[in-house]
Scaffold this active site. Sequence first.
Site, PDB file in Angstrom:
ATOM      1  N   TYR A 116       0.834  -1.259  -0.068  1.00 41.61           N
ATOM      2  CA  TYR A 116      -0.118  -0.032   0.032  1.00 41.61           C
ATOM      3  C   TYR A 116       0.887   1.178   0.055  1.00 41.61           C
ATOM      4  O   TYR A 116       1.832   1.227   0.596  1.00 41.61           O
ATOM      5  CB  TYR A 116      -1.066   0.125   1.228  1.00 41.61           C
ATOM      6  CG  TYR A 116      -0.343   0.034   2.629  1.00 41.61           C
ATOM      7  CD1 TYR A 116       0.029   1.061   3.219  1.00 41.61           C
ATOM      8  CD2 TYR A 116       0.079  -1.197   3.309  1.00 41.61           C
ATOM      9  CE1 TYR A 116       0.684   1.013   4.543  1.00 41.61           C
ATOM     10  CE2 TYR A 116       0.733  -1.288   4.234  1.00 41.61           C
ATOM     11  CZ  TYR A 116       0.913  -0.128   4.972  1.00 41.61           C
ATOM     12  OH  TYR A 116       1.726  -0.054   6.261  1.00 41.61           O
ATOM     13  N   PRO A 117       0.447   2.321  -0.638  1.00 39.46           N
ATOM     14  CA  PRO A 117       0.957   3.486  -0.540  1.00 39.46           C
ATOM     15  C   PRO A 117       0.740   4.531   0.553  1.00 39.46           C
ATOM     16  O   PRO A 117      -0.536   4.137   0.820  1.00 39.46           O
ATOM     17  CB  PRO A 117       0.627   4.284  -2.016  1.00 39.46           C
ATOM     18  CG  PRO A 117      -0.637   3.669  -2.209  1.00 39.46           C
ATOM     19  CD  PRO A 117      -0.665   2.451  -1.795  1.00 39.46           C
ATOM     20  N   ASP A 171       0.934   8.705   2.772  1.00 37.20           N
ATOM     21  CA  ASP A 171       1.503   9.970   2.998  1.00 37.20           C
ATOM     22  C   ASP A 171       1.548  10.429   4.513  1.00 37.20           C
ATOM     23  O   ASP A 171       0.891   9.435   5.400  1.00 37.20           O
ATOM     24  CB  ASP A 171       0.489  10.935   2.277  1.00 37.20           C
ATOM     25  CG  ASP A 171       0.640  11.122   0.848  1.00 37.20           C
ATOM     26  OD1 ASP A 171       1.721  10.695   0.141  1.00 37.20           O
ATOM     27  OD2 ASP A 171      -0.190  11.431   0.115  1.00 37.20           O
ATOM     28  N   LYS A 172       2.285  11.075   4.731  1.00 40.63           N
ATOM     29  CA  LYS A 172       2.220  11.884   5.961  1.00 40.63           C
ATOM     30  C   LYS A 172       1.294  13.146   5.908  1.00 40.63           C
ATOM     31  O   LYS A 172       1.440  13.935   4.978  1.00 40.63           O
ATOM     32  CB  LYS A 172       3.575  12.359   6.678  1.00 40.63           C
ATOM     33  CG  LYS A 172       4.457  11.103   6.894  1.00 40.63           C
ATOM     34  CD  LYS A 172       3.798  10.508   8.380  1.00 40.63           C
ATOM     35  CE  LYS A 172       4.806   9.689   9.092  1.00 40.63           C
ATOM     36  NZ  LYS A 172       5.484   8.680   8.137  1.00 40.63           N
ATOM     37  N   GLN A 199       9.159  -6.201   6.284  1.00 36.51           N
ATOM     38  CA  GLN A 199       9.051  -4.889   5.643  1.00 36.51           C
ATOM     39  C   GLN A 199       9.931  -4.295   4.696  1.00 36.51           C
ATOM     40  O   GLN A 199      11.281  -4.279   5.252  1.00 36.51           O
ATOM     41  CB  GLN A 199       8.444  -3.909   6.608  1.00 36.51           C
ATOM     42  CG  GLN A 199       8.003  -2.518   6.303  1.00 36.51           C
ATOM     43  CD  GLN A 199       7.753  -1.599   7.517  1.00 36.51           C
ATOM     44  OE1 GLN A 199       6.573  -1.558   7.785  1.00 36.51           O
ATOM     45  NE2 GLN A 199       8.663  -1.019   8.021  1.00 36.51           N
ATOM     46  N   SER A 214       0.404   7.112  12.951  1.00 34.86           N
ATOM     47  CA  SER A 214      -0.567   6.474  11.917  1.00 34.86           C
ATOM     48  C   SER A 214      -1.905   7.373  12.409  1.00 34.86           C
ATOM     49  O   SER A 214      -2.604   7.669  11.464  1.00 34.86           O
ATOM     50  CB  SER A 214      -1.083   4.932  11.919  1.00 34.86           C
ATOM     51  OG  SER A 214       0.302   4.320  11.332  1.00 34.86           O
TER      52      SER A 214
END
Length: 247
Positions: free
Chosen positions: A143-144, A146-147, A183, A221
Amino acid sequence: MSEAAKTLDGWYCLHDLRSIDWVSWKTLSSEEREQAIVEFLNIIEKWNKVAAEKQGSHAMYTIVGQKADIMFMLLRPTMEELNEIETELNKTTLAEYMIPAYSYVSVVELSNYLPADEDPYQNPQILARLYPELPTANHICFYPMDKRRQGNDNWYMLPMEERKKLMYSHGKIGRQYAGKVRQVITGSVGFDDYEWGVTLFADDVLQFKKLVYEMRFDEVSARYGEFGTFFVGNILPSEKVTSFLHV
């Protein structure tokens, strides 16, 4: 202005996801399908040789659900090599029966939080993470992300020390899954629509749900993370390609 984190960059990465036009594929004769599969397997063999020479790595997975049928994850020293691989694949007979579903371009990335007096490129553990041999785990999750940078929840306006503290806490959760989930983080600022790509590998697919859910409660998150589409799949070894494409 907040200080930008320095990154260590390794191999370039392409996630290439495609759907298969099974209806059209069935219109080929058995001989034509066999020739197309052999041509495709010859390309896979080229990838295997590159991996054996430690000049890149790759993974191939079937995708569960309607988003795509197959995912290729490819790592190479240059962006040009990724382009060449994609073009060669597009010229095959099999590609005529594949529909592009999604792609993601990035580079293997580590944030540099090592002591200033240490050269990370002399650290074998760091090198193994920048130029990884992709695992042959049973399952993949990509999955992509962003912050977030909205109002008071702007990651990029936080001081460096606060970001380090938050990421350390975030990383502690991930380390609890060592041995269960592997990961690979890839950076994509300026390369694609999101800022990072996250690829997880595990033999037990349920570990993806457990890890991602637990991390949802971490501030990095919960407050700052924004996520794109998730793709989950099962490993497709070369020896099972023929049966996968059999109709």
